[in-house]
Design a protein around this motif. Structure first.
Motif, short mmCIF file in Angstrom:
data_model
loop_
_atom_site.label_atom_id
_atom_site.label_comp_id
_atom_site.label_asym_id
_atom_site.label_seq_id
_atom_site.Cartn_x
_atom_site.Cartn_y
_atom_site.Cartn_z
N ALA A 62 0.82 -1.21 0.00
CA ALA A 62 0.00 0.00 0.00
C ALA A 62 0.85 1.26 0.00
N GLN A 63 2.12 1.13 -0.38
CA GLN A 63 3.02 2.27 -0.40
C GLN A 63 3.36 2.68 -1.82
N VAL A 64 3.37 4.00 -2.03
CA VAL A 64 3.78 4.58 -3.31
C VAL A 64 5.05 5.38 -3.02
N PHE A 65 6.11 5.08 -3.77
CA PHE A 65 7.40 5.72 -3.57
C PHE A 65 7.69 6.70 -4.68
N VAL A 66 8.14 7.90 -4.31
CA VAL A 66 8.46 8.95 -5.28
C VAL A 66 9.71 9.69 -4.83
N ARG A 67 10.30 10.40 -5.78
CA ARG A 67 11.34 11.39 -5.50
C ARG A 67 10.80 12.74 -5.96
N GLY A 68 11.54 13.77 -5.69
CA GLY A 68 11.13 15.10 -6.14
C GLY A 68 10.98 15.20 -7.64
N ASP A 69 11.80 14.42 -8.39
CA ASP A 69 11.75 14.49 -9.85
C ASP A 69 10.75 13.52 -10.47
N THR A 70 10.00 12.81 -9.65
CA THR A 70 8.97 11.90 -10.16
C THR A 70 7.82 12.71 -10.76
N PRO A 71 7.41 12.39 -11.98
CA PRO A 71 6.25 13.09 -12.55
C PRO A 71 4.98 12.83 -11.71
N VAL A 72 4.18 13.86 -11.55
CA VAL A 72 2.93 13.73 -10.81
C VAL A 72 2.03 12.68 -11.47
N HIS A 73 2.01 12.65 -12.80
CA HIS A 73 1.17 11.64 -13.47
C HIS A 73 1.63 10.23 -13.13
N MET A 75 3.12 9.30 -10.23
CA MET A 75 2.68 9.07 -8.85
C MET A 75 1.21 8.68 -8.83
N LEU A 76 0.38 9.44 -9.53
CA LEU A 76 -1.06 9.14 -9.54
C LEU A 76 -1.35 7.82 -10.24
N HIS A 77 -0.65 7.54 -11.32
CA HIS A 77 -0.90 6.30 -12.06
C HIS A 77 -0.61 5.09 -11.18
N GLU A 78 0.54 5.08 -10.54
CA GLU A 78 0.88 3.93 -9.70
C GLU A 78 -0.05 3.84 -8.49
N ALA A 79 -0.40 4.98 -7.90
CA ALA A 79 -1.35 4.97 -6.79
C ALA A 79 -2.69 4.39 -7.24
N CYS A 80 -3.14 4.78 -8.41
CA CYS A 80 -4.43 4.29 -8.91
C CYS A 80 -4.38 2.80 -9.22
N HIS A 81 -3.22 2.30 -9.63
CA HIS A 81 -3.10 0.84 -9.78
C HIS A 81 -3.45 0.16 -8.46
N LEU A 82 -2.98 0.72 -7.36
CA LEU A 82 -3.27 0.12 -6.06
C LEU A 82 -4.72 0.34 -5.65
N ILE A 83 -5.26 1.51 -5.94
CA ILE A 83 -6.65 1.82 -5.55
C ILE A 83 -7.63 0.86 -6.22
N VAL A 84 -7.39 0.50 -7.47
CA VAL A 84 -8.35 -0.36 -8.18
C VAL A 84 -8.26 -1.82 -7.76
#
Length: 169
Positions: A62-73, A75-84
């Motif tokens: 249930a964790q999404v990992f990002v860095r400052g240079d990670t595109p917002v899209h 971050m949201l895409h991978e998070a949504c993979h988990l949400i669904v």
């Protein structure tokens, strides 16, 4: 949808919104509403669970990992993979969430809708960033897909009661 073309991605890298460009707490709060934890890793550290490699977001459980240079899209895409995913499948995820076309379409649709809940992002900006990064849809653009060809994704999300949660987001 096809996978991002990283040659295009690198050429367009300066045009997409990055995690560093938004308020991290807003993103953490949005993901927490969906039972996810957003983890920021150091700028020079590898991103755990990144399927595409840095700077793309990574997922483990249930964790999404990002860095400052990670595109917002990303971050949201991978998070949504988990949400669904149902909770029992989510707990088992490490790096690769699905090979299901239906889940991929639902993920793309949901990331666009969730972008509206992030100040300074919104669906219009996210769809432009998705196009710039190299997402590919048969109608030629993310917007065309979302507006004209994504009914199956919307229905899939509605059947699983994932769209009503957006009202609180």
């Amino acid at each position: 949808m096809t996978t991002p073309d990283h040659a295009v991605a690198e050429a367009e890298a300066d045009t997409v919104l990055r995690v560093v460009d938004i308020t991290f707490g807003d993103a953490q709060h949005l993901l927490a509403r969906h039972g996810l934890q957003l983890q920021l890793v150091a700028d020079d550290a590898p991103i755990p669970g990144s399927y595409w490699g840095e700077p793309e977001a990574g997922i483990i459980g249930a964790q999404v990992f990002v860095r400052g240079d990670t595109p917002v899209h990303s971050m949201l895409h991978e998070a949504c993979h988990l949400i669904v995913l149902p909770a029992e499948r989510r707990a088992q995820v490490h790096t690769d969430a699905t090979d299901s076309i239906e889940e991929e379409d639902a993920t793309c649709f949901l990331q666009i809708v969730l972008a509206d809940a992030l100040p300074g992002v919104g669906r219009e900006r996210l769809m432009r960033d998705m196009d710039a990064w190299g997402y590919s849809f048969r109608l030629g653009s993310t917007r065309a897909w979302f507006e004209q060809d994504a009914e199956n994704a919307r229905v899939w999300l509605a059947q699983r009661q994932l769209l009503p949660d957006l009202a609180a987001a």
